[in-house]
Design a protein around this motif. Structure first.
Motif, PDB file in Angstrom:
ATOM      1  N   LYS A  21     -11.595 -75.932  -4.773  1.00  0.00           N
ATOM      2  CA  LYS A  21     -12.788 -76.722  -4.412  1.00  0.00           C
ATOM      3  C   LYS A  21     -14.081 -76.000  -4.798  1.00  0.00           C
ATOM      4  CE  LYS A  21     -14.552 -79.090  -0.279  1.00  0.00           C
ATOM      5  NZ  LYS A  21     -15.547 -78.199   0.326  1.00  0.00           N
ATOM      6  N   LYS A  22     -14.114 -74.698  -4.602  1.00  0.00           N
ATOM      7  CA  LYS A  22     -15.349 -73.940  -4.862  1.00  0.00           C
ATOM      8  C   LYS A  22     -15.622 -73.793  -6.364  1.00  0.00           C
ATOM      9  CE  LYS A  22     -18.510 -70.539  -4.534  1.00  0.00           C
ATOM     10  NZ  LYS A  22     -18.110 -69.281  -5.095  1.00  0.00           N
ATOM     11  N   THR A  23     -14.566 -73.462  -7.136  1.00  0.00           N
ATOM     12  CA  THR A  23     -14.806 -73.187  -8.558  1.00  0.00           C
ATOM     13  C   THR A  23     -14.672 -74.432  -9.428  1.00  0.00           C
ATOM     14  OG1 THR A  23     -12.507 -72.546  -8.920  1.00  0.00           O
ATOM     15  CG2 THR A  23     -14.040 -70.799  -8.345  1.00  0.00           C
ATOM     16  N   HIS A 135     -18.773 -70.038 -18.788  1.00  0.00           N
ATOM     17  CA  HIS A 135     -17.978 -68.989 -18.151  1.00  0.00           C
ATOM     18  C   HIS A 135     -18.692 -68.461 -16.912  1.00  0.00           C
ATOM     19  CE1 HIS A 135     -20.780 -66.070 -19.900  1.00  0.00           C
ATOM     20  NE2 HIS A 135     -20.726 -66.820 -20.976  1.00  0.00           N
ATOM     21  N   THR A 136     -17.891 -67.957 -15.975  1.00  0.00           N
ATOM     22  CA  THR A 136     -18.431 -67.207 -14.838  1.00  0.00           C
ATOM     23  C   THR A 136     -17.576 -65.956 -14.663  1.00  0.00           C
ATOM     24  OG1 THR A 136     -17.018 -68.265 -13.178  1.00  0.00           O
ATOM     25  CG2 THR A 136     -19.139 -69.321 -13.638  1.00  0.00           C
ATOM     26  N   GLY A 137     -18.117 -64.943 -14.024  1.00  0.00           N
ATOM     27  CA  GLY A 137     -17.320 -63.745 -13.782  1.00  0.00           C
ATOM     28  C   GLY A 137     -18.140 -62.654 -13.126  1.00  0.00           C
ATOM     29  N   TYR A 138     -17.435 -61.680 -12.565  1.00  0.00           N
ATOM     30  CA  TYR A 138     -18.059 -60.611 -11.793  1.00  0.00           C
ATOM     31  C   TYR A 138     -17.349 -59.310 -12.114  1.00  0.00           C
ATOM     32  CZ  TYR A 138     -18.807 -64.986  -9.467  1.00  0.00           C
ATOM     33  OH  TYR A 138     -19.100 -66.297  -9.247  1.00  0.00           O
ATOM     34  N   SER A 139     -18.107 -58.252 -12.153  1.00  0.00           N
ATOM     35  CA  SER A 139     -17.474 -56.941 -12.259  1.00  0.00           C
ATOM     36  C   SER A 139     -18.110 -56.001 -11.252  1.00  0.00           C
ATOM     37  CB  SER A 139     -17.630 -56.355 -13.664  1.00  0.00           C
ATOM     38  OG  SER A 139     -17.081 -55.047 -13.667  1.00  0.00           O
ATOM     39  N   THR A 177     -27.020 -59.934 -11.000  1.00  0.00           N
ATOM     40  CA  THR A 177     -26.146 -59.447  -9.930  1.00  0.00           C
ATOM     41  C   THR A 177     -25.579 -60.589  -9.084  1.00  0.00           C
ATOM     42  OG1 THR A 177     -27.948 -59.233  -8.340  1.00  0.00           O
ATOM     43  CG2 THR A 177     -27.503 -57.330  -9.747  1.00  0.00           C
ATOM     44  N   PHE A 178     -24.554 -60.210  -8.338  1.00  0.00           N
ATOM     45  CA  PHE A 178     -23.965 -61.096  -7.329  1.00  0.00           C
ATOM     46  C   PHE A 178     -23.778 -60.234  -6.090  1.00  0.00           C
ATOM     47  CE2 PHE A 178     -20.527 -63.171  -5.039  1.00  0.00           C
ATOM     48  CZ  PHE A 178     -20.854 -64.518  -5.159  1.00  0.00           C
ATOM     49  N   LEU A 179     -24.491 -60.588  -5.028  1.00  0.00           N
ATOM     50  CA  LEU A 179     -24.467 -59.764  -3.818  1.00  0.00           C
ATOM     51  C   LEU A 179     -23.986 -60.602  -2.641  1.00  0.00           C
ATOM     52  CD1 LEU A 179     -25.291 -57.101  -2.336  1.00  0.00           C
ATOM     53  CD2 LEU A 179     -27.540 -58.157  -1.992  1.00  0.00           C
ATOM     54  N   PRO A 195     -25.774 -71.916  -5.008  1.00  0.00           N
ATOM     55  CA  PRO A 195     -25.986 -73.345  -4.750  1.00  0.00           C
ATOM     56  C   PRO A 195     -24.767 -74.085  -4.203  1.00  0.00           C
ATOM     57  CG  PRO A 195     -26.382 -72.817  -7.068  1.00  0.00           C
ATOM     58  CD  PRO A 195     -25.980 -71.545  -6.406  1.00  0.00           C
ATOM     59  N   TYR A 196     -23.586 -73.455  -4.273  1.00  0.00           N
ATOM     60  CA  TYR A 196     -22.416 -74.115  -3.659  1.00  0.00           C
ATOM     61  C   TYR A 196     -22.673 -74.303  -2.166  1.00  0.00           C
ATOM     62  CZ  TYR A 196     -17.692 -74.960  -1.946  1.00  0.00           C
ATOM     63  OH  TYR A 196     -16.596 -75.507  -1.314  1.00  0.00           O
ATOM     64  N   TYR A 197     -23.331 -73.299  -1.568  1.00  0.00           N
ATOM     65  CA  TYR A 197     -23.558 -73.350  -0.113  1.00  0.00           C
ATOM     66  C   TYR A 197     -24.853 -74.063   0.245  1.00  0.00           C
ATOM     67  CZ  TYR A 197     -19.649 -70.197  -0.199  1.00  0.00           C
ATOM     68  OH  TYR A 197     -18.394 -69.669  -0.431  1.00  0.00           O
ATOM     69  N   GLY A 200     -23.881 -77.774  -2.504  1.00  0.00           N
ATOM     70  CA  GLY A 200     -22.533 -78.293  -2.737  1.00  0.00           C
ATOM     71  C   GLY A 200     -22.134 -78.400  -4.203  1.00  0.00           C
ATOM     72  N   VAL A 201     -22.816 -77.634  -5.086  1.00  0.00           N
ATOM     73  CA  VAL A 201     -22.459 -77.638  -6.517  1.00  0.00           C
ATOM     74  C   VAL A 201     -21.341 -76.627  -6.747  1.00  0.00           C
ATOM     75  CG1 VAL A 201     -23.362 -77.311  -8.855  1.00  0.00           C
ATOM     76  CG2 VAL A 201     -24.899 -78.028  -7.019  1.00  0.00           C
ATOM     77  N   ASN A 202     -20.275 -77.025  -7.447  1.00  0.00           N
ATOM     78  CA  ASN A 202     -19.210 -76.041  -7.675  1.00  0.00           C
ATOM     79  C   ASN A 202     -19.515 -75.176  -8.910  1.00  0.00           C
ATOM     80  OD1 ASN A 202     -18.367 -77.447  -9.980  1.00  0.00           O
ATOM     81  ND2 ASN A 202     -16.791 -78.599  -8.885  1.00  0.00           N
ATOM     82  N   CYS A 203     -18.730 -74.107  -9.076  1.00  0.00           N
ATOM     83  CA  CYS A 203     -18.998 -73.152 -10.164  1.00  0.00           C
ATOM     84  C   CYS A 203     -18.888 -73.817 -11.539  1.00  0.00           C
ATOM     85  CB  CYS A 203     -18.024 -71.978 -10.101  1.00  0.00           C
ATOM     86  SG  CYS A 203     -18.125 -71.023  -8.590  1.00  0.00           S
ATOM     87  N   HIS A 204     -17.924 -74.709 -11.691  1.00  0.00           N
ATOM     88  CA  HIS A 204     -17.736 -75.397 -12.975  1.00  0.00           C
ATOM     89  C   HIS A 204     -19.019 -76.081 -13.426  1.00  0.00           C
ATOM     90  CE1 HIS A 204     -16.581 -78.854 -15.536  1.00  0.00           C
ATOM     91  NE2 HIS A 204     -15.649 -78.039 -16.008  1.00  0.00           N
ATOM     92  N   CYS A 206     -22.096 -75.432 -12.052  1.00  0.00           N
ATOM     93  CA  CYS A 206     -23.260 -74.553 -11.852  1.00  0.00           C
ATOM     94  C   CYS A 206     -23.418 -73.519 -12.980  1.00  0.00           C
ATOM     95  CB  CYS A 206     -23.122 -73.854 -10.500  1.00  0.00           C
ATOM     96  SG  CYS A 206     -24.269 -72.517 -10.237  1.00  0.00           S
ATOM     97  N   LEU A 207     -22.384 -72.718 -13.179  1.00  0.00           N
ATOM     98  CA  LEU A 207     -22.336 -71.679 -14.224  1.00  0.00           C
ATOM     99  C   LEU A 207     -23.449 -70.628 -14.135  1.00  0.00           C
ATOM    100  CD1 LEU A 207     -21.400 -73.721 -17.471  1.00  0.00           C
ATOM    101  CD2 LEU A 207     -19.871 -72.414 -15.988  1.00  0.00           C
ATOM    102  N   LEU A 208     -24.107 -70.524 -12.993  1.00  0.00           N
ATOM    103  CA  LEU A 208     -25.180 -69.519 -12.895  1.00  0.00           C
ATOM    104  C   LEU A 208     -24.642 -68.086 -12.959  1.00  0.00           C
ATOM    105  CD1 LEU A 208     -27.728 -70.884 -10.241  1.00  0.00           C
ATOM    106  CD2 LEU A 208     -28.108 -70.510 -12.692  1.00  0.00           C
ATOM    107  N   CYS A 209     -23.375 -67.901 -12.604  1.00  0.00           N
ATOM    108  CA  CYS A 209     -22.813 -66.541 -12.638  1.00  0.00           C
ATOM    109  C   CYS A 209     -22.251 -66.233 -14.022  1.00  0.00           C
ATOM    110  CB  CYS A 209     -21.752 -66.376 -11.560  1.00  0.00           C
ATOM    111  SG  CYS A 209     -22.444 -66.375  -9.903  1.00  0.00           S
ATOM    112  N   GLY A 210     -23.044 -66.451 -15.034  1.00  0.00           N
ATOM    113  CA  GLY A 210     -22.594 -66.235 -16.405  1.00  0.00           C
ATOM    114  C   GLY A 210     -23.180 -64.996 -17.050  1.00  0.00           C
TER     115      GLY A 210
HETATM  116  S1  SF4 Z   1     -23.996 -69.334  -8.133  1.00  0.00           S
HETATM  117 FE1  SF4 Z   1     -22.901 -71.024  -9.133  1.00  0.00          FE
HETATM  118  S2  SF4 Z   1     -21.393 -70.042 -10.492  1.00  0.00           S
HETATM  119 FE2  SF4 Z   1     -22.108 -68.478  -9.009  1.00  0.00          FE
HETATM  120  S3  SF4 Z   1     -20.609 -68.543  -7.303  1.00  0.00           S
HETATM  121 FE3  SF4 Z   1     -22.321 -69.936  -6.765  1.00  0.00          FE
HETATM  122  S4  SF4 Z   1     -21.648 -71.980  -7.503  1.00  0.00           S
HETATM  123 FE4  SF4 Z   1     -20.351 -70.440  -8.525  1.00  0.00          FE
END
Ligand code: SF4
Length: 236
Positions: A21-23, A135-139, A177-179, A195-197, A200-204, A206-210
């Motif tokens: 649901k989230k991604t 794409h999204t991802g974290y390291s 960053t992602f904190l 923005p998911y929280y 209610g936008v999912n990662c697919h 949103c893609l902000l974590c790119g």
């Molecule tokens: S900011 Fe966007 S891509 Fe990153 S975790 Fe939240 S919904 Fe997913």
């Protein structure tokens, strides 16, 4: 590339999209220790190849016979264990450019549904990020690996930070960053809440974590499943 164990990198959701649901329906990439299932890898202290020095993975207390300090929100008993089992039973084909490349075209990919993408060569992250439509991802490893590799990975990944000091240092180095902040706390003013929280936008979608490929503010999120975070958080 972040520990002595051999890892496998497995992309799922290519044929049947993920119902997470989230991604949303992203391709999910798991980085797993080849010879040990995710629980056993942590229990034996042999998980560094997949998660590096990430302090959220916790450790096995032999005396108490239980895991301690696990902050990681990924439920290893679900996705990671199931994927590892299927790989152990040799249910996944090896990647074949002629057969499988087209399955990535036009799709969006999530690096590190489990494990840290810094465990693999940058060239793989770069190649499939380019084939995919987003794409999204974290390291969590960018601070600890060679700066040239870190800068290259930060093009595609958010620097996952454990506290505000790390967040500030990562931004100083030019990374996004992602904190994760404890419940009831606010993130830094130069980041925005996921923005998911808020919407209610999912990662697919949103893609902000790119990583740096997205010119946007960094991201913070309030801890939802990561209850172990609260006792280790320090405000400046
Ligand atoms: S900011 Fe966007 S891509 Fe990153 S975790 Fe939240 S919904 Fe997913």
């Amino acid at each position: 590339m972040i520990g002595p164990q051999q890892v496998v990198v497995i992309a799922t959701g290519l044929v049947t999209p993920s119902d997470n649901k989230k991604t949303g329906p992203m391709i999910q990439v798991y980085i797993l220790i080849d010879e040990l299932d995710p629980y056993e890898a942590i229990r034996q202290g042999e998980n560094q190849g997949a998660c590096g020095k990430c302090e959220f993975q916790g450790y096995w207390d032999e005396g108490a016979q239980k895991f301690r300090d696990v902050v990681c929100y990924v439920n290893k008993g679900q996705g990671p264990s199931a994927v590892w089992d299927a790989d152990y039973e040799e249910k996944y084909p090896d990647y074949d450019e002629a057969l499988h490349r087209s399955l990535f075209v036009g799709r969006r990919i999530r690096w590190g549904a489990y494990g840290d993408p810094a465990a693999m060569p940058v060239s793989i992250v770069r190649k499939f990020s380019a084939i995919c439509d987003g794409h999204t991802g974290y390291s969590n490893q960018l601070f600890w690996i060679d700066r040239r590799r870190a800068d290259a990975l930060a093009q595609f990944l958010q620097c996952s930070c454990a506290n505000k000091a790390q967040d500030a240092e990562a931004k100083r180095r030019g990374w996004r960053t992602f904190l994760v902040v404890p419940k009831g706390k606010e993130g830094p003013s130069n980041s925005i809440e996921c923005p998911y929280y808020t919407r209610g936008v999912n990662c697919h979608d949103c893609l902000l974590c790119g990583g740096k490929e997205r010119s946007a503010k960094s991201i913070w999120v309030e801890a939802h499943a990561m209850t172990g975070l609260n006792h280790r958080w320090e405000d400046e």
